[in-house]
Design a protein around this motif. Sequence first.
Motif, short mmCIF file in Angstrom:
data_model
loop_
_atom_site.label_atom_id
_atom_site.label_comp_id
_atom_site.label_asym_id
_atom_site.label_seq_id
_atom_site.Cartn_x
_atom_site.Cartn_y
_atom_site.Cartn_z
N LEU A 33 0.99 -0.99 -0.06
CA LEU A 33 -0.01 -0.02 0.06
C LEU A 33 0.90 1.21 0.06
N MET A 34 2.18 1.28 0.71
CA MET A 34 2.74 2.36 0.82
C MET A 34 3.67 2.54 -0.59
N ILE A 35 3.61 1.59 -1.27
CA ILE A 35 4.22 1.75 -2.60
C ILE A 35 3.09 2.62 -3.48
N ALA A 36 2.01 2.53 -3.42
CA ALA A 36 1.04 2.95 -4.11
C ALA A 36 0.67 4.59 -3.68
N TYR A 37 0.99 4.59 -2.30
CA TYR A 37 0.70 5.84 -1.53
C TYR A 37 1.95 6.89 -2.04
N ASN A 38 3.10 6.21 -1.89
CA ASN A 38 4.32 7.24 -2.34
C ASN A 38 4.04 7.54 -3.83
N ALA A 39 3.46 6.78 -4.73
CA ALA A 39 3.18 6.92 -6.07
C ALA A 39 1.93 8.30 -6.40
N GLY A 40 1.58 8.34 -4.84
CA GLY A 40 0.31 9.47 -4.97
C GLY A 40 -0.91 9.09 -4.66
N GLN A 41 -1.13 7.72 -4.83
CA GLN A 41 -2.60 7.32 -4.28
C GLN A 41 -3.06 7.42 -2.86
N ARG A 42 -4.26 8.04 -2.84
CA ARG A 42 -4.71 8.46 -1.55
C ARG A 42 -6.00 8.08 -1.02
N ILE A 43 -6.61 7.06 -1.98
CA ILE A 43 -7.88 6.33 -1.70
C ILE A 43 -7.90 4.83 -1.65
N PHE A 44 -7.91 4.48 -0.53
CA PHE A 44 -7.79 2.68 -0.48
C PHE A 44 -9.31 2.13 -0.28
N GLY A 45 -9.21 0.95 -0.75
CA GLY A 45 -10.59 0.17 -0.43
C GLY A 45 -10.34 -1.03 0.20
N GLU A 46 -11.04 -1.41 0.88
CA GLU A 46 -11.04 -2.74 1.98
C GLU A 46 -12.15 -3.41 2.05
#
Length: 220
Positions: A33-46
């Motif tokens: 998730l942190m890889i996606a976060y560091n690429a700018g993603q801010r919305i996550f679904g669980e």
Amino acid sequence: MNSIKENLLKITQSVPQEVTLVAVSKTKPISDLMIAYNAGQRIFGENKIQEMAEKWEAMPKDISWHMIGHVQTNKVKYMASFVSLVHAVDSLKLLKEINKQAKKHNRTINCLLQIKIASEESKFGLNEQEAKTILTSEEVKELTNVHIQGLMGMATFTDNKQQIKNEFAKIAKLFEELKPKHPQLTTLSIGMSGDYEIAIDSGSTMVRIGSSIFGVRNYS
Ligand SMILES: *Cc1c(COP(=O)(O)O)cnc(C)c1O
């Protein structure tokens, strides 16, 4: 090679700017998730409340957490302080519980009504009439701490593109039909890894994409 970042970039480029991308990170470790976060993603679904709560605690606080799975009423309390959108509301009872828990935290929780569009028996969701009944009920008007902002649906898991198209068309039609009377409905959450292009063509405003970003899951 960092494939999560590349996958995310590819998806971001193929999703129109006005369509919100929810990165579905269920079962995946925080490092992914942190890889996606560091690429700018801010919305996550669980799709599991406990897993979402653990990730919320461990991760940066500028993330919007979406609960995309079926919600049991007795677990609402574990996400009420932080969840930003609950996608799969399928009963008035659940809506009331979300309202009650949101009130305790002095906040409003955004919700989508899940509409059953798939032919598969196992899929949760409301039929059109049930959705209309909820939207117009006097009881719902008194739920001041929930905000019903749209509809969510899942198409049948099939290779038959025409069937998927028909199922998305059904929910898109309902969405358009309801909007004039219920202007708070702005979100149509349809589209996953296998069908998001069809969903976008059908009028999706929010896609929920997991495996095309994070890779296949070992369990769901
Ligand atoms: C798992 C899941 C998704 C994402 O599925 P992918 O096929 O991995 O993109 C989307 N929506 C819901 C409700 C899910 O449970």
